[in-house]
Design an enzyme around this catalytic site. Sequence first.
Site, PDB file in Angstrom:
ATOM      1  CD  GLU A 298      -2.417  -1.265 -15.004  1.00 25.31           C
ATOM      2  OE1 GLU A 298      -1.500  -0.568 -15.418  1.00 25.31           O
ATOM      3  OE2 GLU A 298      -2.249  -2.350 -14.432  1.00 25.31           O
TER       4      GLU A 298
ATOM      5  CB  CYS B 211      -6.967  -8.348 -10.175  1.00 24.88           C
ATOM      6  SG  CYS B 211      -5.714  -7.417  -9.301  1.00 24.88           S
TER       7      CYS B 211
ATOM      8  CB  CYS C 295      -0.213   3.303  -4.858  1.00 24.02           C
ATOM      9  SG  CYS C 295      -0.106   2.638  -3.177  1.00 24.02           S
TER      10      CYS C 295
ATOM     11  CB  CYS D 242       6.346  -0.699  -2.640  1.00 23.27           C
ATOM     12  SG  CYS D 242       5.091  -0.870  -1.359  1.00 23.27           S
TER      13      CYS D 242
ATOM     14  CB  CYS E  47       5.216  -1.047  -6.645  1.00 19.20           C
ATOM     15  SG  CYS E  47       3.520  -1.011  -7.247  1.00 19.20           S
TER      16      CYS E  47
ATOM     17  N   GLY F 110      -3.119   0.715  -6.106  1.00 21.17           N
ATOM     18  CA  GLY F 110      -3.511   1.402  -4.880  1.00 21.17           C
ATOM     19  C   GLY F 110      -3.476   0.532  -3.637  1.00 21.17           C
ATOM     20  CD  GLU F 111      -2.757  -0.752   1.391  1.00 24.88           C
ATOM     21  OE1 GLU F 111      -1.969  -1.480   0.794  1.00 24.88           O
ATOM     22  OE2 GLU F 111      -3.626  -1.191   2.160  1.00 24.88           O
TER      23      GLU F 111
ATOM     24  CB  SER G 296      -3.713  -7.550  -1.684  1.00 25.79           C
ATOM     25  OG  SER G 296      -2.309  -7.467  -1.587  1.00 25.79           O
TER      26      SER G 296
ATOM     27  CB  SER H  63       2.287  -6.830   0.625  1.00 27.99           C
ATOM     28  OG  SER H  63       1.295  -7.090  -0.331  1.00 27.99           O
ATOM     29  CG  LEU H  64       5.530 -10.149   6.185  1.00 24.12           C
ATOM     30  CD1 LEU H  64       4.638  -9.196   6.948  1.00 24.12           C
ATOM     31  CD2 LEU H  64       5.331 -11.578   6.706  1.00 24.12           C
ATOM     32  CG  HIS H  65       6.883  -7.512   0.040  1.00 22.82           C
ATOM     33  ND1 HIS H  65       6.180  -8.553  -0.508  1.00 22.82           N
ATOM     34  CD2 HIS H  65       6.188  -6.391  -0.303  1.00 22.82           C
ATOM     35  CE1 HIS H  65       5.111  -8.088  -1.144  1.00 22.82           C
ATOM     36  NE2 HIS H  65       5.093  -6.786  -1.032  1.00 22.82           N
TER      37      HIS H  65
ATOM     38  CG  ASN I  15       5.653  -9.623 -13.641  1.00 23.43           C
ATOM     39  OD1 ASN I  15       6.248  -9.673 -14.707  1.00 23.43           O
ATOM     40  ND2 ASN I  15       4.447 -10.102 -13.451  1.00 23.43           N
TER      41      ASN I  15
ATOM     42  CB  CYS J 192       0.135  -4.077  -9.636  1.00 23.96           C
ATOM     43  SG  CYS J 192       0.699  -2.874  -8.513  1.00 23.96           S
TER      44      CYS J 192
END
Length: 347
Positions: free
Chosen positions: A95, A108, A115, A119, A122, A160-161, A190, A213-215, A289, A332
């Site tokens: 995507e 983006c 990935c 997480c 995700c 993906g990372e 990111s 991305s801390l979260h 989301n 994502c």
Amino acid sequence: MASDRQKEIFGLTSSELATLCDELGEPRYRAKQLANWLYRKGARDFDLMTNLPKALRERLKDTISLTRSQIVTKYKAEDGTTKFLLRLADGETIESVLLPYPDRVSVCVSTQVGCPVGCVFCATGATGFARNLTAGEIVDQVLTLSEENRATHVVFMGMGEPLLNFDNLLKAIQLLHDEVGISMRRMTVSTVGITPAIRRMADLKLQLTLAVSLHAPEQDLRKRLVPLSAKYPLEELLSVCKDYADYTKRRITFEYLLLAGVNDSPSHAARLAKLVRGALCHVNLIPFNEVLGKDFRRPSERAIAAFRAVLERHGVQVTQRAERGHTVAAACGQLKRHSVGNASSAV
Ligand code: SAH
Ligand code: SF4
């Protein structure tokens, strides 16, 4: 589609194109012409390269592949946000999202098929991991979406990372900068926080924006949300981020996904403020989301505002991710899951 035996031209840098010209016995200025056709004009076919002699075009067609993605589906939301599902040469799909704003056009892009990080919230993580994208496949996304609306900014924030595909990411950044003409200051990477790779980026002093991305404000909770972070302790991650900001003088973005009842209380906000206060950074709040099959909820607007107020009271700069393209399943990995019809099984 590219044959395995043929050399792929899309994704070669100028100096690699020069080597190719040497191999073909062509003058070196042809490399510049090729780069211009491939990366400025986005030519999908050697036949379009009309300032190359016909004989050379035929030779290139016979011996070299020029591989670009195909658009499978395209969903446009009312605000102009357009989500693309692209098919790669081996049949995998990824995507990419086009985000037009009054003053810029962001794309983006994905860096991997799926990935490996996993997480728990995700949609991409839930699809598993197939492979890294090549530099050419990353650049292709920018050019393919630019056919609709020319990109001025690139965010590496799709599937993906990025920092687990470091070399191809760097090459794509170089191509986008040198050949496509997008300044590094207009690129954001990111990452979920792969500490050694952030250190490498800091050493390179690239003028990119780093979004981490801390979260979660502490290791235990972070480990639950981002299992891979067990390998990268929070303290070490924050120290590397500080070095990145020091070396590059670029402000870091800390992304904080807000999950109702999990990490969204005023006390989480106060602990987060303590962690990041004083660093050259800002916090970007991302309300969750909702993802089919994921048992998380988005916090209420009141809870989000309260969280934000605590950070601001502690002197932390805060932004909130603009809600765009809701109707195109903007989070994502969601489009792919809808389109391949495995939304309920891929949990
Ligand atoms: N792997 C990188 C980049 C891709 S994910 C990373 O994790 O940073 C880009 C951002 O989307 C991350 O901040 C991620 O936490 C966020 N994200 C993932 N799933 C989401 C969801 N369902 N709702 C909102 N944001 C989500
Ligand atoms: Fe991978 Fe980022 Fe999704 Fe985590 S949030 S699974 S790192 S794409």
